[in-house]
Design a protein around this motif. Structure first.
Motif, PDB file in Angstrom:
ATOM      1  N   LEU A 172      -2.188  75.828 -16.667  1.00  0.00           N
ATOM      2  CA  LEU A 172      -2.254  75.483 -15.249  1.00  0.00           C
ATOM      3  C   LEU A 172      -3.355  76.258 -14.550  1.00  0.00           C
ATOM      4  O   LEU A 172      -4.084  75.721 -13.709  1.00  0.00           O
ATOM      5  N   ASP A 173      -3.499  77.530 -14.922  1.00  0.00           N
ATOM      6  CA  ASP A 173      -4.534  78.365 -14.315  1.00  0.00           C
ATOM      7  C   ASP A 173      -5.929  77.833 -14.629  1.00  0.00           C
ATOM      8  O   ASP A 173      -6.794  77.771 -13.754  1.00  0.00           O
ATOM      9  N   THR A 174      -6.148  77.421 -15.864  1.00  0.00           N
ATOM     10  CA  THR A 174      -7.497  76.971 -16.242  1.00  0.00           C
ATOM     11  C   THR A 174      -7.837  75.637 -15.592  1.00  0.00           C
ATOM     12  O   THR A 174      -8.993  75.376 -15.252  1.00  0.00           O
ATOM     13  N   ILE A 175      -6.830  74.786 -15.369  1.00  0.00           N
ATOM     14  CA  ILE A 175      -7.084  73.524 -14.670  1.00  0.00           C
ATOM     15  C   ILE A 175      -7.477  73.802 -13.220  1.00  0.00           C
ATOM     16  O   ILE A 175      -8.333  73.132 -12.642  1.00  0.00           O
ATOM     17  N   GLU A 176      -6.870  74.827 -12.651  1.00  0.00           N
ATOM     18  CA  GLU A 176      -7.155  75.161 -11.259  1.00  0.00           C
ATOM     19  C   GLU A 176      -8.505  75.848 -11.091  1.00  0.00           C
ATOM     20  O   GLU A 176      -9.224  75.585 -10.125  1.00  0.00           O
ATOM     21  N   ARG A 177      -8.901  76.696 -12.049  1.00  0.00           N
ATOM     22  CA  ARG A 177     -10.046  77.579 -11.835  1.00  0.00           C
ATOM     23  C   ARG A 177     -11.303  77.220 -12.615  1.00  0.00           C
ATOM     24  O   ARG A 177     -12.411  77.461 -12.138  1.00  0.00           O
ATOM     25  N   SER A 178     -11.151  76.690 -13.813  1.00  0.00           N
ATOM     26  CA  SER A 178     -12.307  76.562 -14.701  1.00  0.00           C
ATOM     27  C   SER A 178     -13.260  75.445 -14.269  1.00  0.00           C
ATOM     28  O   SER A 178     -12.836  74.383 -13.792  1.00  0.00           O
ATOM     29  N   ASP A 179     -14.560  75.707 -14.460  1.00  0.00           N
ATOM     30  CA  ASP A 179     -15.581  74.683 -14.208  1.00  0.00           C
ATOM     31  C   ASP A 179     -15.857  73.847 -15.452  1.00  0.00           C
ATOM     32  O   ASP A 179     -16.619  72.876 -15.399  1.00  0.00           O
ATOM     33  N   LEU A 180     -15.276  74.230 -16.580  1.00  0.00           N
ATOM     34  CA  LEU A 180     -15.453  73.475 -17.813  1.00  0.00           C
ATOM     35  C   LEU A 180     -14.610  72.205 -17.791  1.00  0.00           C
ATOM     36  O   LEU A 180     -13.667  72.084 -17.001  1.00  0.00           O
ATOM     37  N   LYS A 181     -14.943  71.262 -18.666  1.00  0.00           N
ATOM     38  CA  LYS A 181     -14.067  70.118 -18.854  1.00  0.00           C
ATOM     39  C   LYS A 181     -12.702  70.645 -19.315  1.00  0.00           C
ATOM     40  O   LYS A 181     -12.638  71.602 -20.091  1.00  0.00           O
ATOM     41  N   PRO A 182     -11.603  70.039 -18.858  1.00  0.00           N
ATOM     42  CA  PRO A 182     -10.271  70.552 -19.205  1.00  0.00           C
ATOM     43  C   PRO A 182     -10.064  70.770 -20.697  1.00  0.00           C
ATOM     44  O   PRO A 182      -9.543  71.811 -21.109  1.00  0.00           O
ATOM     45  N   ALA A 183     -10.466  69.806 -21.517  1.00  0.00           N
ATOM     46  CA  ALA A 183     -10.264  69.952 -22.959  1.00  0.00           C
ATOM     47  C   ALA A 183     -11.048  71.133 -23.508  1.00  0.00           C
ATOM     48  O   ALA A 183     -10.559  71.885 -24.362  1.00  0.00           O
ATOM     49  N   ASP A 184     -12.274  71.328 -23.016  1.00  0.00           N
ATOM     50  CA  ASP A 184     -13.101  72.454 -23.476  1.00  0.00           C
ATOM     51  C   ASP A 184     -12.517  73.785 -23.015  1.00  0.00           C
ATOM     52  O   ASP A 184     -12.542  74.780 -23.758  1.00  0.00           O
ATOM     53  N   ALA A 185     -12.005  73.817 -21.785  1.00  0.00           N
ATOM     54  CA  ALA A 185     -11.421  75.053 -21.257  1.00  0.00           C
ATOM     55  C   ALA A 185     -10.178  75.450 -22.062  1.00  0.00           C
ATOM     56  O   ALA A 185      -9.971  76.624 -22.369  1.00  0.00           O
ATOM     57  N   LEU A 186      -9.355  74.472 -22.406  1.00  0.00           N
ATOM     58  CA  LEU A 186      -8.154  74.754 -23.195  1.00  0.00           C
ATOM     59  C   LEU A 186      -8.530  75.199 -24.609  1.00  0.00           C
ATOM     60  O   LEU A 186      -7.905  76.101 -25.172  1.00  0.00           O
ATOM     61  N   ALA A 187      -9.566  74.585 -25.177  1.00  0.00           N
ATOM     62  CA  ALA A 187     -10.026  74.988 -26.506  1.00  0.00           C
ATOM     63  C   ALA A 187     -10.551  76.418 -26.486  1.00  0.00           C
ATOM     64  O   ALA A 187     -10.317  77.190 -27.427  1.00  0.00           O
ATOM     65  N   ALA A 188     -11.252  76.783 -25.418  1.00  0.00           N
ATOM     66  CA  ALA A 188     -11.767  78.149 -25.303  1.00  0.00           C
ATOM     67  C   ALA A 188     -10.617  79.157 -25.222  1.00  0.00           C
ATOM     68  O   ALA A 188     -10.693  80.245 -25.798  1.00  0.00           O
ATOM     69  N   LEU A 189      -9.548  78.798 -24.516  1.00  0.00           N
ATOM     70  CA  LEU A 189      -8.379  79.670 -24.448  1.00  0.00           C
ATOM     71  C   LEU A 189      -7.751  79.842 -25.832  1.00  0.00           C
ATOM     72  O   LEU A 189      -7.331  80.940 -26.201  1.00  0.00           O
TER      73      LEU A 189
END
Length: 224
Positions: free
Chosen positions: A127-144
């Motif tokens: 939820l935090d990464t969807i709110e804050r990240s500038d990356l595409k959601p799938a890429d942000a989740l993969a980075a996590l």
């Protein structure tokens, strides 16, 4: 303004740290206050950099807490799988990345899909990464997911396979990569029929192309 004070280069580091301790004393856990004070005593180009740095420390703390509780592997796997689900659903990824929608709306959408179905740490970080990240959601989740693996002392092998791998094939590939790289390896596998056969493996900046498509391409280059 507090942020300006905590990042002002003209203010001595010790003074910035003292201000942070005074402001947060009794308002947060002692350890948290110490971390903020230490960060305030560092060198930051902008206040946004300080906020980003503290946020990254918070993410790491959550992942380490999951690892300490024995849930590190679960959280890593859930983050990776959630990223793949989002990547495989164009409408969902568009909805989660649409800046015309409020962050609250986008977070609520993801929460409706995962609440109570994943580890609490996975839910909070997603939820935090969807709110804050500038990356595409799938890429942000993969980075996590990659960060979670690194905290657990493992390297991540991004694998594209022409077809699903059996448990035995997965284990053999993981064992071979561990022998090559000298550390435990986590496999993040995507299926790509265009490879025709075999796999393509990327670990960090190194890539190993063992696919039929790659072999055919090498033959064609050799015939030119």
């Amino acid at each position: 303004e507090l942020l300006t004070t905590l990042t002002e280069a003209a203010v001595p580091p010790a003074e910035r740290a003292a201000v942070a301790r005074a402001v947060f004393a009794g308002k947060v856990a002692e350890g948290t206050g110490g971390v903020v004070a230490a960060a305030a005593g560092g060198q930051w180009s902008t206040s946004a950099d300080l906020i980003s740095g503290l946020h990254d420390l918070g993410v790491e703390a959550l992942l380490r807490s999951a690892a300490a509780a024995g849930d590190g592997d679960t959280v890593e796997d859930e983050l990776f799988r959630l990223g793949r689900i989002v990547a495989g659903d164009a409408k969902l990824e568009q909805a989660l990345s649409d800046r015309a929608r409020s962050a609250t709306d986008r977070v609520a959408l993801l929460r409706s899909l995962i609440a109570g179905k994943v580890n609490p740490v996975t839910e909070k970080l997603s939820l935090d990464t969807i709110e804050r990240s500038d990356l595409k959601p799938a890429d942000a989740l993969a980075a996590l997911a990659d960060t979670a693996a690194a905290i657990s002392g493992r390297r991540v092998a991004h694998v594209r396979a022409a077809a699903e791998l059996s448990d035995a094939q997965r284990q053999r590939l993981a064992d071979d990569l561990e022998a090559d790289f000298g550390s435990p390896v986590t496999l993040h596998i995507d299926i790509d029929p265009a490879l025709l056969g075999g796999v393509v493996v990327r670990v960090g900046n190194e890539q190993i192309d063992g696919s039929l498509a790659g072999k055919f391409a090498a033959v064609r280059r050799g015939l030119r």
